[in-house]
Write a protein that holds these residues in place. Structure first.
Motif, PDB file in Angstrom:
ATOM      1  N   UNK A   1     -49.775  36.840 -72.592  1.00 48.46           N
ATOM      2  CA  UNK A   1     -49.698  38.256 -72.886  1.00 48.46           C
ATOM      3  C   UNK A   1     -49.273  38.973 -71.604  1.00 48.46           C
ATOM      4  N   UNK A   2     -48.338  39.891 -71.742  1.00 51.76           N
ATOM      5  CA  UNK A   2     -47.882  40.614 -70.553  1.00 51.76           C
ATOM      6  C   UNK A   2     -48.919  41.653 -70.122  1.00 51.76           C
ATOM      7  N   UNK A   3     -48.702  42.181 -68.930  1.00 55.93           N
ATOM      8  CA  UNK A   3     -49.679  43.043 -68.288  1.00 55.93           C
ATOM      9  C   UNK A   3     -49.967  44.342 -69.054  1.00 55.93           C
ATOM     10  N   UNK A   4     -48.924  45.050 -69.503  1.00 58.27           N
ATOM     11  CA  UNK A   4     -49.140  46.347 -70.157  1.00 58.27           C
ATOM     12  C   UNK A   4     -49.947  46.215 -71.451  1.00 58.27           C
ATOM     13  N   UNK A   5     -49.607  45.298 -72.354  1.00 58.46           N
ATOM     14  CA  UNK A   5     -50.457  45.143 -73.545  1.00 58.46           C
ATOM     15  C   UNK A   5     -51.886  44.703 -73.184  1.00 58.46           C
ATOM     16  N   UNK A   6     -52.007  43.863 -72.166  1.00 57.81           N
ATOM     17  CA  UNK A   6     -53.335  43.406 -71.747  1.00 57.81           C
ATOM     18  C   UNK A   6     -54.191  44.552 -71.231  1.00 57.81           C
ATOM     19  N   UNK A   7     -53.616  45.366 -70.375  1.00 52.74           N
ATOM     20  CA  UNK A   7     -54.356  46.511 -69.831  1.00 52.74           C
ATOM     21  C   UNK A   7     -54.679  47.511 -70.939  1.00 52.74           C
ATOM     22  N   UNK A   8     -53.759  47.683 -71.873  1.00 49.03           N
ATOM     23  CA  UNK A   8     -54.015  48.576 -73.008  1.00 49.03           C
ATOM     24  C   UNK A   8     -55.175  48.066 -73.850  1.00 49.03           C
ATOM     25  N   UNK A   9     -55.186  46.769 -74.116  1.00 50.36           N
ATOM     26  CA  UNK A   9     -56.269  46.158 -74.880  1.00 50.36           C
ATOM     27  C   UNK A   9     -57.606  46.296 -74.137  1.00 50.36           C
ATOM     28  N   UNK A  10     -57.565  46.098 -72.842  1.00 49.21           N
ATOM     29  CA  UNK A  10     -58.744  46.268 -71.992  1.00 49.21           C
ATOM     30  C   UNK A  10     -59.275  47.701 -72.103  1.00 49.21           C
TER      31      UNK A  10
END
Length: 166
Positions: A1-10
């Protein structure tokens, strides 16, 4: 998973945890889970209280999701969700246990409008020592103290702790 979707999910997980915490506090801790939570509404003797078991219970999904996402090859989003749950737990500990209940020594004085509101809302939650009649179940999003005081008055101060005469 790329960073932006990961941070958004976080970030979404951290935000959603406030709703989860509200629901658990209102309908579980002040419901069938009162046998553990009641210790939190009484003066604490010692470093721990029975209510601290909730921190362990609520940490388990975070640990499972982190282990699944990092070690067991589960969907990568599990890691971000587990981290979001852990982050909410850390934020909650910092505000609730450290700043509001002073379970660790500190010299912090709430000065911002936001911090004063959280502290006052939580203190109003604790003026009721029974499982019913309590106000303000969330933590990072707190109603205005004036509204909470009005609600306590409307309930005719049911379950409120007697004033400290010491």
């Amino acid at each position: 998973m790329s960073l932006l979707p990961g941070i958004s999910l976080f970030a979404l997980t951290v935000a959603a945890m406030e709703g989860f915490a509200y629901a658990m506090h209102r309908w579980v801790m002040h419901g069938p889970g009162w046998f553990l939570h009641a210790s939190h509404h009484r003066p604490r003797t010692g470093a721990f209280e029975l209510n601290d078991l909730y921190a362990v219970i609520f940490a388990l999904p975070s640990i499972l999701l982190l282990a699944g996402g990092v070690r067991w090859g589960w969907w990568p989003g599990c890691t971000w969700i587990g981290a979001g749950i852990a982050a909410y737990g850390a934020i909650y500990f910092g505000f609730h246990d450290w700043i509001v209940h002073k379970r660790l020594p500190h010299r912090h004085v709430a000065r911002s409008t936001y911090m004063k509101r959280i502290v006052q809302a939580h203190r109003l939650h604790h003026v009721v020592e029974t499982k019913a009649g309590t106000v303000s179940f969330g933590f990072l999003v707190a109603p205005k103290p004036e509204a909470l005081k009005a609600e306590l008055k409307r309930r005719e101060r049911a379950g409120m702790r007697a004033p400290d005469r010491g």
